[in-house]
Design a protein around this motif. Structure first.
Motif, PDB file in Angstrom:
ATOM      1  N   GLU A 243      74.294 -17.636 -48.894  1.00 40.86           N
ATOM      2  CA  GLU A 243      75.050 -17.389 -50.064  1.00 40.86           C
ATOM      3  C   GLU A 243      74.842 -15.908 -50.458  1.00 40.86           C
ATOM      4  O   GLU A 243      75.994 -15.220 -50.945  1.00 40.86           O
ATOM      5  CB  GLU A 243      74.557 -17.992 -51.304  1.00 40.86           C
ATOM      6  CG  GLU A 243      75.184 -17.882 -52.511  1.00 40.86           C
ATOM      7  CD  GLU A 243      76.839 -18.349 -52.649  1.00 40.86           C
ATOM      8  OE1 GLU A 243      77.403 -17.484 -53.368  1.00 40.86           O
ATOM      9  OE2 GLU A 243      77.148 -19.068 -51.832  1.00 40.86           O
ATOM     10  N   LEU A 244      73.628 -15.435 -50.498  1.00 42.90           N
ATOM     11  CA  LEU A 244      73.650 -14.040 -50.720  1.00 42.90           C
ATOM     12  C   LEU A 244      74.228 -13.151 -49.778  1.00 42.90           C
ATOM     13  O   LEU A 244      74.797 -12.118 -49.961  1.00 42.90           O
ATOM     14  CB  LEU A 244      71.864 -13.682 -50.798  1.00 42.90           C
ATOM     15  CG  LEU A 244      71.689 -12.024 -50.798  1.00 42.90           C
ATOM     16  CD1 LEU A 244      72.031 -11.559 -52.170  1.00 42.90           C
ATOM     17  CD2 LEU A 244      70.224 -12.116 -50.634  1.00 42.90           C
ATOM     18  N   GLN A 245      74.198 -13.470 -48.356  1.00 41.79           N
ATOM     19  CA  GLN A 245      74.855 -12.569 -47.671  1.00 41.79           C
ATOM     20  C   GLN A 245      76.511 -12.720 -47.807  1.00 41.79           C
ATOM     21  O   GLN A 245      76.953 -11.619 -47.642  1.00 41.79           O
ATOM     22  CB  GLN A 245      74.495 -13.128 -46.082  1.00 41.79           C
ATOM     23  CG  GLN A 245      73.238 -12.726 -45.859  1.00 41.79           C
ATOM     24  CD  GLN A 245      72.700 -13.465 -44.156  1.00 41.79           C
ATOM     25  OE1 GLN A 245      73.231 -14.527 -44.170  1.00 41.79           O
ATOM     26  NE2 GLN A 245      71.849 -12.740 -43.496  1.00 41.79           N
ATOM     27  N   LYS A 246      76.794 -13.677 -48.297  1.00 45.07           N
ATOM     28  CA  LYS A 246      78.416 -13.838 -48.555  1.00 45.07           C
ATOM     29  C   LYS A 246      78.805 -12.987 -49.666  1.00 45.07           C
ATOM     30  O   LYS A 246      79.547 -12.191 -49.674  1.00 45.07           O
ATOM     31  CB  LYS A 246      78.838 -15.452 -48.506  1.00 45.07           C
ATOM     32  CG  LYS A 246      78.896 -16.183 -47.713  1.00 45.07           C
ATOM     33  CD  LYS A 246      79.269 -17.580 -48.033  1.00 45.07           C
ATOM     34  CE  LYS A 246      79.213 -18.624 -46.769  1.00 45.07           C
ATOM     35  NZ  LYS A 246      79.565 -20.019 -47.182  1.00 45.07           N
TER      36      LYS A 246
ATOM     37  N   LEU B 100      76.684   0.479 -54.817  1.00 44.71           N
ATOM     38  CA  LEU B 100      75.325   0.387 -55.006  1.00 44.71           C
ATOM     39  C   LEU B 100      74.863  -0.518 -56.053  1.00 44.71           C
ATOM     40  O   LEU B 100      74.084  -1.196 -56.183  1.00 44.71           O
ATOM     41  CB  LEU B 100      74.664   1.674 -55.016  1.00 44.71           C
ATOM     42  CG  LEU B 100      73.187   1.972 -55.173  1.00 44.71           C
ATOM     43  CD1 LEU B 100      72.503   1.396 -53.977  1.00 44.71           C
ATOM     44  CD2 LEU B 100      72.672   3.389 -55.262  1.00 44.71           C
ATOM     45  N   ARG B 101      75.327  -0.113 -57.305  1.00 45.50           N
ATOM     46  CA  ARG B 101      75.060  -0.949 -58.566  1.00 45.50           C
ATOM     47  C   ARG B 101      75.474  -2.361 -58.502  1.00 45.50           C
ATOM     48  O   ARG B 101      74.329  -3.247 -58.888  1.00 45.50           O
ATOM     49  CB  ARG B 101      75.796  -0.140 -59.765  1.00 45.50           C
ATOM     50  CG  ARG B 101      75.176   1.030 -60.366  1.00 45.50           C
ATOM     51  CD  ARG B 101      75.684   1.638 -61.613  1.00 45.50           C
ATOM     52  NE  ARG B 101      77.154   1.918 -61.440  1.00 45.50           N
ATOM     53  CZ  ARG B 101      77.729   3.085 -61.238  1.00 45.50           C
ATOM     54  NH1 ARG B 101      76.670   3.895 -60.787  1.00 45.50           N
ATOM     55  NH2 ARG B 101      78.976   3.064 -60.985  1.00 45.50           N
ATOM     56  N   LYS B 102      76.718  -2.770 -57.856  1.00 44.06           N
ATOM     57  CA  LYS B 102      76.845  -4.138 -57.764  1.00 44.06           C
ATOM     58  C   LYS B 102      75.826  -4.836 -56.799  1.00 44.06           C
ATOM     59  O   LYS B 102      75.609  -5.992 -57.071  1.00 44.06           O
ATOM     60  CB  LYS B 102      78.365  -4.033 -57.183  1.00 44.06           C
ATOM     61  CG  LYS B 102      79.203  -3.782 -58.103  1.00 44.06           C
ATOM     62  CD  LYS B 102      80.854  -4.063 -57.478  1.00 44.06           C
ATOM     63  CE  LYS B 102      82.029  -3.626 -58.589  1.00 44.06           C
ATOM     64  NZ  LYS B 102      83.171  -3.841 -58.088  1.00 44.06           N
ATOM     65  N   VAL B 103      75.665  -4.208 -55.513  1.00 41.55           N
ATOM     66  CA  VAL B 103      74.816  -4.710 -54.900  1.00 41.55           C
ATOM     67  C   VAL B 103      73.191  -4.963 -55.533  1.00 41.55           C
ATOM     68  O   VAL B 103      72.744  -6.316 -55.441  1.00 41.55           O
ATOM     69  CB  VAL B 103      74.451  -3.569 -53.620  1.00 41.55           C
ATOM     70  CG1 VAL B 103      73.298  -4.357 -52.713  1.00 41.55           C
ATOM     71  CG2 VAL B 103      75.588  -4.111 -52.451  1.00 41.55           C
ATOM     72  N   ALA B 104      72.909  -3.858 -56.190  1.00 40.82           N
ATOM     73  CA  ALA B 104      71.542  -3.947 -56.966  1.00 40.82           C
ATOM     74  C   ALA B 104      71.570  -5.059 -57.873  1.00 40.82           C
ATOM     75  O   ALA B 104      70.655  -5.673 -57.955  1.00 40.82           O
ATOM     76  CB  ALA B 104      71.120  -2.880 -57.626  1.00 40.82           C
TER      77      ALA B 104
ATOM     78  N   LEU C 217      77.135 -10.396 -50.898  1.00 43.04           N
ATOM     79  CA  LEU C 217      77.060  -8.918 -50.619  1.00 43.04           C
ATOM     80  C   LEU C 217      78.149  -8.317 -49.656  1.00 43.04           C
ATOM     81  O   LEU C 217      78.523  -7.418 -49.741  1.00 43.04           O
ATOM     82  CB  LEU C 217      75.780  -8.484 -49.986  1.00 43.04           C
ATOM     83  CG  LEU C 217      74.374  -8.945 -50.857  1.00 43.04           C
ATOM     84  CD1 LEU C 217      73.238  -8.626 -50.228  1.00 43.04           C
ATOM     85  CD2 LEU C 217      74.786  -7.995 -52.130  1.00 43.04           C
ATOM     86  N   ALA C 218      78.682  -9.238 -48.729  1.00 42.83           N
ATOM     87  CA  ALA C 218      79.690  -9.144 -48.023  1.00 42.83           C
ATOM     88  C   ALA C 218      80.989  -8.722 -48.563  1.00 42.83           C
ATOM     89  O   ALA C 218      81.745  -7.971 -48.051  1.00 42.83           O
ATOM     90  CB  ALA C 218      79.936  -9.973 -46.698  1.00 42.83           C
ATOM     91  N   ARG C 219      81.168  -9.507 -49.720  1.00 47.74           N
ATOM     92  CA  ARG C 219      82.353  -9.110 -50.510  1.00 47.74           C
ATOM     93  C   ARG C 219      82.110  -7.669 -51.340  1.00 47.74           C
ATOM     94  O   ARG C 219      83.291  -7.399 -51.593  1.00 47.74           O
ATOM     95  CB  ARG C 219      82.465 -10.285 -51.559  1.00 47.74           C
ATOM     96  CG  ARG C 219      82.818 -11.635 -51.103  1.00 47.74           C
ATOM     97  CD  ARG C 219      83.402 -12.627 -52.083  1.00 47.74           C
ATOM     98  NE  ARG C 219      82.747 -13.960 -51.651  1.00 47.74           N
ATOM     99  CZ  ARG C 219      81.829 -14.660 -52.190  1.00 47.74           C
ATOM    100  NH1 ARG C 219      81.414 -14.292 -53.256  1.00 47.74           N
ATOM    101  NH2 ARG C 219      81.529 -15.792 -51.786  1.00 47.74           N
ATOM    102  N   ILE C 220      81.015  -7.235 -51.425  1.00 48.82           N
ATOM    103  CA  ILE C 220      80.939  -6.116 -52.239  1.00 48.82           C
ATOM    104  C   ILE C 220      80.919  -4.691 -51.315  1.00 48.82           C
ATOM    105  O   ILE C 220      81.452  -3.871 -51.623  1.00 48.82           O
ATOM    106  CB  ILE C 220      79.615  -6.026 -52.905  1.00 48.82           C
ATOM    107  CG1 ILE C 220      79.730  -7.151 -54.056  1.00 48.82           C
ATOM    108  CG2 ILE C 220      79.363  -4.679 -53.645  1.00 48.82           C
ATOM    109  CD1 ILE C 220      78.169  -7.266 -54.528  1.00 48.82           C
ATOM    110  N   ILE C 221      80.339  -4.877 -50.045  1.00 47.85           N
ATOM    111  CA  ILE C 221      80.070  -3.532 -49.264  1.00 47.85           C
ATOM    112  C   ILE C 221      81.403  -3.261 -48.575  1.00 47.85           C
ATOM    113  O   ILE C 221      82.031  -4.049 -48.379  1.00 47.85           O
ATOM    114  CB  ILE C 221      78.920  -3.576 -48.200  1.00 47.85           C
ATOM    115  CG1 ILE C 221      79.045  -4.679 -47.309  1.00 47.85           C
ATOM    116  CG2 ILE C 221      77.658  -3.907 -49.406  1.00 47.85           C
ATOM    117  CD1 ILE C 221      77.896  -5.004 -46.345  1.00 47.85           C
ATOM    118  N   GLU C 222      81.265  -1.987 -48.004  1.00 47.59           N
ATOM    119  CA  GLU C 222      82.193  -1.533 -46.998  1.00 47.59           C
ATOM    120  C   GLU C 222      81.466  -1.643 -45.658  1.00 47.59           C
ATOM    121  O   GLU C 222      80.494  -0.718 -45.398  1.00 47.59           O
ATOM    122  CB  GLU C 222      82.949  -0.207 -47.249  1.00 47.59           C
ATOM    123  CG  GLU C 222      83.849  -0.205 -48.585  1.00 47.59           C
ATOM    124  CD  GLU C 222      85.128  -0.892 -48.154  1.00 47.59           C
ATOM    125  OE1 GLU C 222      85.608  -0.796 -47.083  1.00 47.59           O
ATOM    126  OE2 GLU C 222      85.660  -1.384 -49.330  1.00 47.59           O
TER     127      GLU C 222
END
Length: 72
Positions: free
Chosen positions: A44-47, A14-18, A49-54
């Motif tokens: 670019e944003l979608q890429k 959550l902190r990383k995404v924010a 965030l995709a690397r961060i989330i599950e």
């Protein structure tokens, strides 16, 4: 203009995404951002965030707001 909302189940992610979202837009609520993005920036944003989330645990929604929207 995009309204981007997220629900992240893990505090660390959550902190990383924010933090990543703060590079692209303005926080309007805890997990909601307004972002003025062109197609390349959105991709670019979608890429990033995709690397961060599950994907099986977290959710990110991208809502495109039209120019006639009272929120744009």
């Amino acid at each position: 203009m995009y309204l981007i909302c997220f629900d992240i189940s893990d505090d660390k992610r959550l902190r990383k995404v924010a933090r990543e979202m703060e590079n692209f837009g303005l926080r309007v609520q805890r997990s909601i951002f307004e972002c003025h993005l062109d197609e390349d920036e959105l991709t670019e944003l979608q890429k990033r965030l995709a690397r961060i989330i599950e994907a099986d645990q977290d959710s990110i929604r991208y809502y495109s707001l039209c120019n006639n929207s009272p929120f744009a």
